[in-house]
Scaffold this active site. Structure first.
Site, short mmCIF file in Angstrom:
data_model
loop_
_atom_site.label_atom_id
_atom_site.label_comp_id
_atom_site.label_asym_id
_atom_site.label_seq_id
_atom_site.Cartn_x
_atom_site.Cartn_y
_atom_site.Cartn_z
CB SER A 1 -0.94 0.02 1.20
OG SER A 1 -2.02 -0.83 0.95
CE LYS A 37 -3.96 0.84 -0.92
NZ LYS A 37 -4.57 0.44 0.37
CE1 TYR A 57 -4.71 -1.09 -4.54
CE2 TYR A 57 -5.17 -3.45 -4.53
CZ TYR A 57 -4.92 -2.28 -3.84
OH TYR A 57 -4.86 -2.28 -2.48
CE1 TYR A 70 -4.73 1.70 4.39
CE2 TYR A 70 -3.29 0.45 5.85
CZ TYR A 70 -3.59 0.93 4.61
OH TYR A 70 -2.75 0.66 3.58
CB VAL A 101 0.00 -5.92 4.13
CG1 VAL A 101 -1.21 -5.29 4.76
CG2 VAL A 101 -0.19 -6.16 2.64
N1 GLN Z 1 -2.24 -5.37 -1.83
C1 GLN Z 1 -2.82 -5.23 -0.54
C2 GLN Z 1 -4.34 -5.31 -0.64
O1 GLN Z 1 -4.88 -4.77 -1.55
C3 GLN Z 1 -2.40 -3.91 0.03
C4 GLN Z 1 -2.93 -3.68 1.42
C5 GLN Z 1 -1.99 -2.94 2.30
O2 GLN Z 1 -0.79 -2.89 2.11
N2 GLN Z 1 -2.55 -2.40 3.36
O3 GLN Z 1 -4.98 -5.93 0.15
#
Ligand code: GLN
Length: 306
Positions: free
Chosen positions: A65, A68, A190, A242, A260
């Site tokens: 993430s 992003k 994505y 988050y 993650v």
């Molecule tokens: N690729 C992971 C997902 O879409 C990314 C989530 C994350 O890093 N919080 O679930």
């Protein structure tokens, strides 16, 4: 006075050792479950060009993430304030992959860092670029000067295979007309952006853009206005972790973003970027040691945005 970073990093690394074993490596993406839980690296890059690193700071891992932030910066450059018609700016208080809010909010995701919002941002990149995957890598290459940063196809495939929740989010948003391309195409980009492999050092280097008010320090290339950079930092502070964003702001006091894969990058405007990698995650999907390292860093140096 600049703190003695090498000594400080060693001190922090020693102190956080006791946190190993308290979190769990992400296993909902099978390719990530294979990463050794004891990997640990820290990198600092300053705007003036100093570099410090410790442990596995040069080893590449899945940025997940954290990607992003890069895609949001790209979309913000292109869409400017029109972007906020399609994605909100409020912390969600919900897990990153939550579906609940999206129904109440009729397919307009709460913010660009929860998965729903990131999927809309990715859709926007598909509207602007014939080759969005190449464009994302180009952007990261420009930020880091490292042209061999690449997608990890195994991680991308593994996530696609089990990506039911992200597929549900994308389909739901599409049903509200807020995804313009095919769901398949958006998910493909994505999952690829999440699979990008970078080291702590490369992440810290890339995030200097946000520490340096929109200018890449090494090349002096301006990629964002200082207002855009300020705003991206505000979104990182309020939404980057988050449903743990408030706690992170409280404990660390810096804008940042987690993934993650166990990475966290944070910035001190006008000064530096710091990246930490430790794959064991807490229940919010954020790196346990990563948060601890950054908490100690701002406490011991007295450096924070507050
Ligand atoms: N690729 C992971 C997902 O879409 C990314 C989530 C994350 O890093 N919080 O679930």
């Amino acid at each position: 006075m600049t703190p003695n970073f090498p000594t400080l990093l060693r001190e922090i690394a020693e102190a956080v050792k006791s946190e190993f074993g308290k979190g769990k490596v992400a296993n909902y993406i099978p390719a990530l479950a294979k990463v050794p839980p004891n990997k640990f690296g820290i990198a600092i890059e300053t705007i003036r060009g100093e570099q410090y690193h410790l442990g596995d700071a040069m080893e590449r891992f899945s940025i997940q993430s954290i990607s992003k932030v890069f895609t949001l910066a790209m979309a913000f450059r292109l869409e400017r304030k029109n972007l906020w018609k399609r994605v909100g700016l409020e912390p969600s208080g919900n897990p990153f992959n939550s579906l609940i809010q999206l129904e109440y909010e009729r397919g307009i995701p709460r913010n660009p860092f929860i998965n729903a919002g990131a999927l809309v941002v990715t859709d926007i990149l598909l509207e602007h670029f014939a080759g969005p995957k190449a464009a994302i890598l180009d952007f990261i290459h420009t930020l880091t000067g490292q042209n061999d940063i690449q997608y990890d196809e195994e991680v991308a495939r593994s996530e696609r295979e089990f990506g039911y929740t992200n597929a549900a989010l994308a389909n739901f948003i599409k049903s509200h007309g807020n995804i313009h391309n095919s769901v398949e195409a958006v998910l493909d980009v994505y999952f690829h952006q999440c699979s990008i492999a970078m080291s702590c050092q490369e992440l810290a280097r890339a995030f200097l853009l946000f520490a340096n008010h929109g200018v890449v320090p090494a090349t002096q290339e301006r990629l964002l206005t200082s207002s855009q950079s300020k705003r991206l930092n505000a979104i990182m502070l309020t939404c980057g972790f988050y449903d743990e964003a408030g706690e992170f702001a409280f404990a660390v006091g810096l804008p940042g973003k987690s993934g993650v894969g166990g990475g966290i990058v944070a910035i001190i405007p006008g000064e530096l970027a710091i990246a930490v990698w430790s794959p064991e995650l807490n229940e919010h999907g954020n790196s346990v040691l990563g948060i601890k390292v950054l908490e100690m860093f701002t406490t011991l140096t007295g450096m924070s945005i507050f």
